[in-house]
Motif scaffolding. Sequence first.
Motif, PDB file in Angstrom:
ATOM      1  N   ASP A  26       1.766   3.974  -5.370  1.00  0.00           N
ATOM      2  CA  ASP A  26       1.268   4.241  -4.029  1.00  0.00           C
ATOM      3  C   ASP A  26       1.919   5.452  -3.362  1.00  0.00           C
ATOM      4  O   ASP A  26       1.710   5.693  -2.174  1.00  0.00           O
ATOM      5  N   ARG A 163      10.825   6.020   6.324  1.00  0.00           N
ATOM      6  CA  ARG A 163       9.488   5.431   6.376  1.00  0.00           C
ATOM      7  C   ARG A 163       8.945   5.467   7.801  1.00  0.00           C
ATOM      8  O   ARG A 163       9.348   4.699   8.659  1.00  0.00           O
ATOM      9  N   GLU A 226      -0.535  -0.234   2.352  1.00  0.00           N
ATOM     10  CA  GLU A 226      -0.209   1.193   2.253  1.00  0.00           C
ATOM     11  C   GLU A 226      -1.450   2.055   2.411  1.00  0.00           C
ATOM     12  O   GLU A 226      -1.396   3.134   3.017  1.00  0.00           O
TER      13      GLU A 226
END
Length: 245
Positions: A26, A163, A226
């Motif tokens: 991903d 993130r 995601e």
Amino acid sequence: MEYRGSTVYNQDDFFSEYMKRRNRIDSPNNAIEGPIIHELIRDVDQKNILDLGCGDASFGKELLLLSANSYLGIEGSEQMIKVAETNLKDTVGSICYSSIEDYNFPTDSFELITSRFVLHYISNIELIFQKVFNSLRENGQFVFSVQHPLTTASNESKQSGDRRESWIVDDYFLTGERKEPWINKIVVKYHRTIEQYFTILRKTGFRVDQLREGTPKRIHFKSEEEFLRRQRIPVVLVFSCFKME
């Protein structure tokens, strides 16, 4: 301490963590940028290819398996060079240990020049575009990706960690150097607007054939979470250009 160019990849802790992230199914490289790059370069049969900032050269191995005539990767990180040489073992591909800025580009030598998530580390992009143009043969193609300018404009939303769950876009038209926190290091990148990339390419002499912002496709993501996250903001900008004389 801050790191410029490929120097950060010579730090063992950074390199190890980067490779883990890079190889995730991903990751933006695999789920977004990779499919676009392969779509844009189309047929590589018998082409001579130069890859600027080739990293581990796994891309070069793929291109050679697709019948490219030759592959030369330029890489400035010793750590990456070691992995690249292993990946290209028993192929006709080769690696040159050099920064992109210091590489001596041969004239009229390649049908395809690529660069993936690298050129936002380059200060003098005008000079590199000119060298690429001169190094391509007539009708040669230049395909490259950079971190999308909406994500390089401001690092404010990365202060709480790598993130991002929200994206602050600020100082977009204030172009130039950015010092970005990434994997516990400070990495120097260069922010440019989409318009700047386009204008410089045209001024150099390229015909810009396509511009892509990496619209996510569900088929490329293992995780629904995601996939939905990546629909919120573009993280990649890709250009396909041709040398038309």
